[in-house]
Design a protein around this motif. Structure first.
Motif, short mmCIF file in Angstrom:
data_model
loop_
_atom_site.label_atom_id
_atom_site.label_comp_id
_atom_site.label_asym_id
_atom_site.label_seq_id
_atom_site.Cartn_x
_atom_site.Cartn_y
_atom_site.Cartn_z
N UNK A 1 0.68 -1.10 0.04
CA UNK A 1 -0.05 -0.06 0.19
C UNK A 1 0.69 1.18 -0.07
N UNK A 2 2.05 1.20 -0.22
CA UNK A 2 3.16 2.21 -0.23
C UNK A 2 3.56 2.30 -1.57
N UNK A 3 4.12 3.52 -2.02
CA UNK A 3 4.49 3.70 -3.56
C UNK A 3 5.67 2.93 -3.71
N UNK A 4 6.57 2.92 -2.56
CA UNK A 4 8.06 2.47 -2.74
C UNK A 4 8.03 1.02 -3.13
N UNK A 5 7.12 0.20 -2.70
CA UNK A 5 7.42 -1.02 -2.59
C UNK A 5 7.53 -1.88 -3.98
N UNK A 6 6.60 -1.71 -4.96
CA UNK A 6 6.40 -2.71 -6.03
C UNK A 6 7.31 -2.36 -7.20
N UNK A 7 7.69 -1.39 -7.53
CA UNK A 7 8.56 -1.25 -8.76
C UNK A 7 9.66 -2.19 -8.71
N UNK A 8 10.01 -2.89 -9.61
CA UNK A 8 11.10 -3.67 -9.81
C UNK A 8 12.52 -2.91 -10.06
N UNK A 9 13.58 -2.69 -8.86
CA UNK A 9 14.56 -1.93 -9.12
C UNK A 9 15.63 -2.53 -8.53
N UNK A 10 16.57 -2.17 -8.71
CA UNK A 10 18.16 -2.78 -8.10
C UNK A 10 18.13 -2.40 -6.92
N UNK A 11 18.68 -3.33 -5.88
CA UNK A 11 18.59 -2.97 -4.32
C UNK A 11 19.39 -1.67 -4.10
N UNK A 12 20.13 -0.99 -4.86
CA UNK A 12 20.76 0.05 -4.45
C UNK A 12 19.87 1.13 -4.67
N UNK A 13 19.16 1.38 -5.50
CA UNK A 13 18.10 2.21 -5.95
C UNK A 13 16.96 2.10 -4.92
N UNK A 14 16.71 0.97 -4.64
CA UNK A 14 15.32 0.67 -3.38
C UNK A 14 16.08 1.10 -1.99
N UNK A 15 17.22 0.86 -1.83
CA UNK A 15 17.81 1.40 -0.58
C UNK A 15 17.76 3.10 -0.44
N UNK A 16 17.46 3.76 -1.25
CA UNK A 16 17.36 5.26 -1.30
C UNK A 16 15.97 5.70 -1.09
N UNK A 17 15.16 4.63 -1.17
CA UNK A 17 13.56 5.02 -0.98
C UNK A 17 13.02 5.88 0.26
N UNK A 18 12.27 6.36 0.27
CA UNK A 18 11.64 6.86 1.51
C UNK A 18 11.14 5.85 2.52
N UNK A 19 10.57 4.65 2.05
CA UNK A 19 10.34 3.53 2.71
C UNK A 19 11.44 2.83 3.82
N UNK A 20 12.68 2.87 2.77
CA UNK A 20 13.54 2.24 3.67
C UNK A 20 14.51 3.11 4.41
N UNK A 21 14.52 4.34 3.98
CA UNK A 21 15.28 5.45 4.75
C UNK A 21 14.58 5.74 5.86
N UNK A 22 13.54 5.79 5.95
CA UNK A 22 12.53 5.99 7.19
C UNK A 22 12.69 4.82 8.23
#
Length: 408
Positions: A117-138
């Motif tokens: 239900x968050x915008x950050x979860x579903x896009x298929x991206x490389x781990x390093x890119x996901x690591x910069x997301x608001x979800x992960x950084x928060x």
């Protein structure tokens, strides 16, 4: 290559974020209990017993689908399996979630809201890119450790699967370890005797991918379901085609006929075809016909026949290892359960190393009163099981291994 850390390596009394896969059938808004809850309960219970403060992340469905619901019911069901209350938090990484995490005491657990239900979860991206997301950084700064237990989703490059482990020390949960080791055994483990694969189901492309990848490691492919008919068609029998507008066979035949013929040519002795098939007769009763006697297909074949069941059961029972990928028939209908259920029973009675693939096939074990303990492993994974069988890497496993390498 260095392996992953497990819960055995996790020091007691930490604040832990554990990613589970509790994705379940939903009927008229009601989430159905299933073996995913009981399997993940072991990881959660162990974390609580070791005095950790635990927040759980999981998903349910996808946006736009009827199964896309909150995790409130999941928290209730998992609480029953764990034997402890797991509080549902209707937020994933906002202020409500952060406050609930901060309020955790040792031995307590909360279930955060559906991460999809968050915008950050579903896009298929490389781990390093996901690591910069608001979800992960928060979320990452709130925890001492990440526990990856969502093997069923380990083939996805989603934020909670591959991004979070890059930002904290990561460990494999009990489900992750048991699934990965059992499902990759066919590629990574040596067996003294014959290795057999039950290859059936409706998704021919998936099964043929597996067969192509494992053709040099499997001694017997027991063919059934739509896959079995397509192979029979390739050797000249009048089956493996549609008799209505369903297009179950023809599209899959066009997509896979060349690879089917290549397998037949390169490994003819390893392919074990059905010798008879079952269908519903004019009285809606089970009837059987020898494959050689089918001159003009006018029935949908819904199971392998009795002679085939006997042959397949004997081969499976005398194998050193058996891997099941797909059902041999429409086992949900008791009339056409013989192939799937009887062969599974033969595997369960033997002392072979046995892995039953996730999804529909594993349901037959419960439906027909078999004991899950009679099998070496019954998987709860679908796509990840296929990836493991075909030797493709699993991003959710690779990041756990990478977490170890990053700290050495």
């Amino acid at each position: 290559m260095m392996s992953y850390r497990t819960l055995d390596d996790l020091a007691d009394g930490q604040t832990v974020l554990a990613r589970l896969d509790l994705n379940s059938p939903v009927s008229v808004g009601v989430v159905e209990d299933n073996r995913r809850f009981s399997r993940h309960a072991r990881t959660v219970r162990e974390l609580l017993d070791d005095g950790h403060r635990v927040a759980l992340l999981a998903h349910q469905g996808r946006p736009g689908r009827d199964t896309f619901v909150t995790l409130e019911q999941h928290a209730e069901i998992l609480s029953e399996h764990v034997g402890r209350e797991i509080e549902y938090v209707p937020d994933t990484y906002g202020e409500t979630a952060l406050t609930a995490i901060d309020d955790l005491e040792a031995g307590e657990a909360i279930m955060l809201e559906n991460v999809r239900m968050t915008d950050d979860e579903l896009p298929e991206r490389e781990p390093e890119e996901h690591a910069k997301s608001d979800l992960v950084q928060t979320l990452a700064p709130e925890f001492d450790a990440y526990v990856g237990d969502a093997y069923s989703t380990a083939h996805r490059k989603h934020a909670s699967i591959v991004g979070l482990p890059l930002e904290m020390e990561a460990y494999a949960g009990r489900v992750m370890v048991s699934e990965y080791e059992a499902n990759s055994a066919i590629a990574n483990r040596e067996f003294d005797g014959e290795v057999t694969m039950v290859a059936g189901g409706k998704k021919a492309t998936d099964v043929i991918d597996v067969m192509t990848s494992l053709q040099d490691r499997v001694d017997n492919f027991l063919l059934g379901g739509i896959v079995g008919e397509l192979f029979l068609r390739a050797v000249g029998y009048d089956v493996g085609r549609d008799i209505d507008e369903s297009d179950l066979y023809e599209s899959q035949w066009r997509a896979n006929k060349d690879r089917i013929r290549e397998l037949i040519e390169s490994h003819p002795s390893e392919l074990v075809y059905p010798s008879d098939l079952a269908f519903a007769d004019e009285n809606d009763e089970r009837s059987e016909v020898t494959v050689a006697d089918v001159k003009n297909k006018d029935h949908d074949y819904l199971d392998v026949g009795s002679d085939t069941v006997e042959q397949f059961s004997d081969i499976a029972a005398h194998s050193e290892a058996v891997f099941v990928k797909g059902a041999l028939g429409m086992f949900e209908d008791e009339r056409f359960s013989n192939g799937t259920a009887r062969v599974l029973e033969a595997i369960g009675r033997s002392d072979c190393f046995s892995v039953v693939g996730g999804g529909d096939t594993s349901r037959a074990i419960e439906m027909y009163g078999m004991d899950e303990a009679d099998f070496s492993h019954v998987s709860i994974a679908g796509g990840a099981y296929i990836n493991a069988l075909t030797g493709r890497s699993l991003p959710g496993v690779e990041v756990l291994k990478g977490s170890v390498e990053a700290t050495h």
